[in-house]
Write an enzyme that holds these catalytic residues in place. Sequence first.
Site, PDB file in Angstrom:
ATOM      1  N   ARG A 127      14.906  20.545  12.549  1.00 38.73           N
ATOM      2  CA  ARG A 127      15.810  20.611  11.395  1.00 38.73           C
ATOM      3  C   ARG A 127      15.673  21.994  10.744  1.00 38.73           C
ATOM      4  O   ARG A 127      14.577  22.384  10.353  1.00 38.73           O
ATOM      5  CB  ARG A 127      15.425  19.514  10.385  1.00 38.73           C
ATOM      6  CG  ARG A 127      16.217  19.592   9.125  1.00 38.73           C
ATOM      7  CD  ARG A 127      15.779  18.615   8.032  1.00 38.73           C
ATOM      8  NE  ARG A 127      16.511  18.974   6.845  1.00 38.73           N
ATOM      9  CZ  ARG A 127      16.119  18.731   5.602  1.00 38.73           C
ATOM     10  NH1 ARG A 127      15.018  18.074   5.360  1.00 38.73           N
ATOM     11  NH2 ARG A 127      16.856  19.126   4.591  1.00 38.73           N
TER      12      ARG A 127
ATOM     13  N   HIS B  21      20.734  24.207   1.880  1.00 34.72           N
ATOM     14  CA  HIS B  21      19.350  24.031   1.431  1.00 34.72           C
ATOM     15  C   HIS B  21      19.072  25.082   0.351  1.00 34.72           C
ATOM     16  O   HIS B  21      18.267  25.991   0.536  1.00 34.72           O
ATOM     17  CB  HIS B  21      18.381  24.126   2.610  1.00 34.72           C
ATOM     18  CG  HIS B  21      17.047  23.480   2.360  1.00 34.72           C
ATOM     19  ND1 HIS B  21      16.518  22.499   3.167  1.00 34.72           N
ATOM     20  CD2 HIS B  21      16.130  23.664   1.390  1.00 34.72           C
ATOM     21  CE1 HIS B  21      15.332  22.111   2.705  1.00 34.72           C
ATOM     22  NE2 HIS B  21      15.078  22.811   1.618  1.00 34.72           N
TER      23      HIS B  21
ATOM     24  N   GLU C 167      18.415  17.475  -1.206  1.00 36.55           N
ATOM     25  CA  GLU C 167      17.805  17.212  -2.504  1.00 36.55           C
ATOM     26  C   GLU C 167      18.639  17.617  -3.718  1.00 36.55           C
ATOM     27  O   GLU C 167      18.300  18.565  -4.449  1.00 36.55           O
ATOM     28  CB  GLU C 167      16.418  17.865  -2.557  1.00 36.55           C
ATOM     29  CG  GLU C 167      15.454  17.292  -1.530  1.00 36.55           C
ATOM     30  CD  GLU C 167      13.978  17.595  -1.842  1.00 36.55           C
ATOM     31  OE1 GLU C 167      13.700  18.450  -2.677  1.00 36.55           O
ATOM     32  OE2 GLU C 167      13.119  16.925  -1.232  1.00 36.55           O
TER      33      GLU C 167
ATOM     34  N   ASN D 174      13.452  12.288   1.854  1.00 35.79           N
ATOM     35  CA  ASN D 174      12.309  13.211   1.757  1.00 35.79           C
ATOM     36  C   ASN D 174      11.282  12.582   0.829  1.00 35.79           C
ATOM     37  O   ASN D 174      11.631  12.125  -0.261  1.00 35.79           O
ATOM     38  CB  ASN D 174      12.716  14.541   1.126  1.00 35.79           C
ATOM     39  CG  ASN D 174      13.548  15.405   2.051  1.00 35.79           C
ATOM     40  OD1 ASN D 174      13.796  15.054   3.205  1.00 35.79           O
ATOM     41  ND2 ASN D 174      13.989  16.536   1.552  1.00 35.79           N
TER      42      ASN D 174
ATOM     43  N   TYR E 198       7.073  12.960  -0.690  1.00 40.43           N
ATOM     44  CA  TYR E 198       5.757  13.609  -0.718  1.00 40.43           C
ATOM     45  C   TYR E 198       4.745  12.833  -1.546  1.00 40.43           C
ATOM     46  O   TYR E 198       3.594  12.719  -1.175  1.00 40.43           O
ATOM     47  CB  TYR E 198       5.882  15.044  -1.266  1.00 40.43           C
ATOM     48  CG  TYR E 198       6.616  15.958  -0.325  1.00 40.43           C
ATOM     49  CD1 TYR E 198       5.926  16.698   0.622  1.00 40.43           C
ATOM     50  CD2 TYR E 198       8.003  16.054  -0.358  1.00 40.43           C
ATOM     51  CE1 TYR E 198       6.594  17.518   1.510  1.00 40.43           C
ATOM     52  CE2 TYR E 198       8.690  16.879   0.531  1.00 40.43           C
ATOM     53  CZ  TYR E 198       7.974  17.602   1.469  1.00 40.43           C
ATOM     54  OH  TYR E 198       8.635  18.401   2.357  1.00 40.43           O
TER      55      TYR E 198
ATOM     56  N   GLU F 198      11.774  14.726   5.606  1.00 43.50           N
ATOM     57  CA  GLU F 198      10.642  15.572   5.214  1.00 43.50           C
ATOM     58  C   GLU F 198       9.507  14.683   4.757  1.00 43.50           C
ATOM     59  O   GLU F 198       9.724  13.714   4.018  1.00 43.50           O
ATOM     60  CB  GLU F 198      10.979  16.486   4.028  1.00 43.50           C
ATOM     61  CG  GLU F 198      11.787  17.699   4.351  1.00 43.50           C
ATOM     62  CD  GLU F 198      12.030  18.574   3.126  1.00 43.50           C
ATOM     63  OE1 GLU F 198      11.141  18.655   2.252  1.00 43.50           O
ATOM     64  OE2 GLU F 198      13.123  19.155   3.046  1.00 43.50           O
TER      65      GLU F 198
HETATM   66  C1  NOJ Z   1      11.458  19.636  -0.427  1.00 43.93           C
HETATM   67  C2  NOJ Z   1      12.310  20.812  -0.083  1.00 43.93           C
HETATM   68  O1  NOJ Z   1      13.431  20.375   0.637  1.00 43.93           O
HETATM   69  C3  NOJ Z   1      11.567  21.889   0.686  1.00 43.93           C
HETATM   70  O2  NOJ Z   1      12.366  23.024   0.721  1.00 43.93           O
HETATM   71  C4  NOJ Z   1      10.217  22.138   0.044  1.00 43.93           C
HETATM   72  O3  NOJ Z   1       9.547  23.205   0.624  1.00 43.93           O
HETATM   73  C5  NOJ Z   1       9.405  20.872   0.148  1.00 43.93           C
HETATM   74  N1  NOJ Z   1      10.066  19.848  -0.617  1.00 43.93           N
HETATM   75  C6  NOJ Z   1       7.966  20.994  -0.354  1.00 43.93           C
HETATM   76  O4  NOJ Z   1       7.944  21.198  -1.714  1.00 43.93           O
END
Ligand code: NOJ
Length: 482
Positions: A77, A122, A167, A309, A311, A379
């Site tokens: 991607r 992006h 995002e 995505n 985290y 992600e």
């Molecule tokens: C989401 C974003 O899409 C990406 O560009 C970024 O580096 C990561 N989060 C980590 O923060």
Amino acid sequence: MSVRKFPEGFKFGVATAAYQIEGAWNEDDKTKNIWDTTCRTPGAILDNTTGDDVCKSYDFYKRDIQMVKFLGVDFYRFSINWTRLFPNGFINKTSESGLKYYNNLINELIESKIEPVITIYHWDLPQSLQDLGGWANPLIVDWFGDYARALYKMFGDRVKTWITINEPKQIGVFGYGMLYLAPRLNAHGIGEYLAAKNVVLAHARAWHIYNDEFRKIQNGICGIVLACEFVEGATDSPEDIEAGLDAMDFSVGLYSHPIFSSQGGFPESVKRRVAARSAEQGYPRSRLPEFTPEEIEYCKGTSDFYGFNHYSTSFVTRENFKTGRFPVPSFDDDLGAVEIVKDYDRGALDYSFIIPEGIRKCLNWVKKTCGNPKIMIMENGFNTFGGIKDLDRISYYQRYIDAVLDAIEIDGCNVVAYTAWSLMDNFEWNYGISIKFGLFEVDYEDENRKRTARWSVLWYKHLIETRALQHHYLPEFREICF
Ligand code: NOJ
């Protein structure tokens, strides 16, 4: 050691984004985008670095592909740098060198048997379009549609998975509502909601164009990617539980509800809260713009998959909330909740708590609120300050992927793909290059930007080769450089 197999047909990938890796910020006829501008704004980037020549992928893309190939992923991607291809922002002029670069990248991936997955946007909006209002100007729906159509025409014979926009929350809340990500407008309480509406409409336009003009001949899929960080009530009190649900509506539902719910439009809780606060503040109408009935219908059902995505997880309460704690008006003031920091381990970024069950809960939130869509994790990854033997990253991946498998096997979430962020260290937006998300380390001191495989490269490679998660597996470490 227990071994958990992935479902048949499950796909693995790895991701990057143009501004974060390409460099060559002013080569050939490329013009400035909003990140080129932000990186020249004193104080905007914490370590004062820029993406100007960061990983030099514009020059070294062949090495990137070798790394991707080494990992053995099914897809790569990456995103298109808008002004590298269309220096005017509008599509009336195409850059021949930009076109050549992306054609080379795509062709070389295909020759290496790696599927190219393109993110159309992006975060690197042409500065020329920002000067005209960017995502706050409703005309961007036309501009973005034109841009997307041009990409489908140029690359759609070979590219079968399209991500329209990455995002939306980060674009709107952090870009328009705060002094944080580009374009750092800080138009809090107004800008983020204008951007939310226009981003959703622009996505829908790009999807309709694909659906009406290209799907039959190109046979691909097209969808949006949302930041699905999980937010939970800090305690089990009904007020906190409600605060958690409202926070999910404000952060994720604002973008997923118009596209994936059967009702369409913005979520009720957000409409209600912003309208009430706007009235108290003397605004003649809600600061959250409405969708017309036609727009509601136009946006519904416009994503072939739910791009996810994830985290980390955070916790909120309404207990200590008082208006005035955040800027008034603002997204945070409208939500009316404060974050409670709990004692979890974290990565280098102070908000990246390691809470594996959060990804499972968030996948279930999507299943429940969006009608159990096909989810592609686009992600997921861990950040450190560096180091080759990254056992902490391996442990993060191990635990998060385990939780994804729980969501699939136990909860019936329809997850069909997983993408690691990121292929290599890169420009982490306002944190610059000091935060490392890479599977591969990048040596920024070396003019050739030597890339060295971290331990996690071998771990992920093994996961993909075996199509299984093997608990406590650690590969034998060896040095591999590109
Ligand atoms: C989401 C974003 O899409 C990406 O560009 C970024 O580096 C990561 N989060 C980590 O923060």
